[in-house]
Design a protein around this motif. Structure first.
Motif: not given
Length: 232
Positions: A33-35, A140-143, A186-187
């Motif tokens: 998620r960060q990447a 990107p903020l949510v991740l 992500v998924c």
């Protein structure tokens, strides 16, 4: 009852009711998620320089880098100004690739305002209300929130808006953009298998059988253009 459910109630059309949070590989999920969040941001020299470290971090966390190798190559093998120009065209000026999760479900309706307020309340509950001009549903903020602040509530946000993630993934894939690989990663941190077509997404999101053409329509004139994503 989760915090998000208290704020928004049960999921309606276009969203999922997430299963209780469980993650057998939390470190992998956090790194992915960060990447992915970084890779979906506007590309600059710092991001290009970070590519080797991102590849290494994903590998060490046990994540398959295959889905994002094309994106890595796109960032490092082309002049940066070309990469930036393409990003602006595809993400800032195109309605097809909105990085705002509620864009795909609520458009410019009052319901979207309620959803955005709920995102803010989730962040505020963790003392992590973001600064800046981006709307709180900016992917990107949510991740970043899911990776670094609250895996459980971050999961709730991502899985509730899983149809938005899948529609974005499919739009990027169909348009031949390498960022689709970041969405695929992500998924892969969320339960269930990603569908192969938009109609299946709509069906799973409560819009009737796959043969129907009504429901989520990311090209509808009622939806906010991406260029207005920084509007108050």
């Amino acid at each position: 009852m989760s915090l998000l459910e208290k704020l928004l109630g049960k999921a309606g059309k276009g969203t999922f009711d997430p299963e209780p949070y469980r993650d057998a590989r939390p470190r992998r999920s956090a790194v992915v998620r960060q990447a992915a969040g970084l890779l979906l941001e506007y590309p600059d020299e710092a991001l290009v320089d970070l590519v080797p470290a991102l590849r290494e971090a994903l590998g060490e966390a046990g994540a398959d880098t295959g889905p994002v190798e094309e994106l890595f190559a796109s960032l490092t093998d082309r002049p940066l100004h070309e990469v930036q120009s393409e990003y602006v065209q595809e993400f800032d000026l195109s309605k097809r690739h909105s990085l705002h999760l509620t864009y795909w479900t609520d458009g410019d309706t009052r319901r979207r305002g309620e959803a955005l307020a709920a995102f803010k309340e989730v962040y505020r509950a963790h003392g992590a209300l973001p600064e800046g001009t981006e709307l709180p549903d900016y992917l990107p903020l949510v991740l970043e929130f899911a990776a670094k602040v609250s895996p459980a509530d971050g999961y709730e946000l991502l899985q509730r808006y899983r149809p938005s993630l899948e529609l974005l993934r499919l739009a990027l894939r169909d348009d031949g953009l390498p960022h689709s690989g970041a969405l695929a990663l992500v998924c892969s941190t969320l339960p269930g298998v990603s569908p192969e077509d938009r109609q299946t997404v709509m069906h799973r999101a409560g819009y009737g059988p796959p043969t129907e053409s009504v429901g989520l329509e990311p090209y509808s004139s009622r939806l906010l253009p991406v260029s207005e994503r920084n509007s108050p």
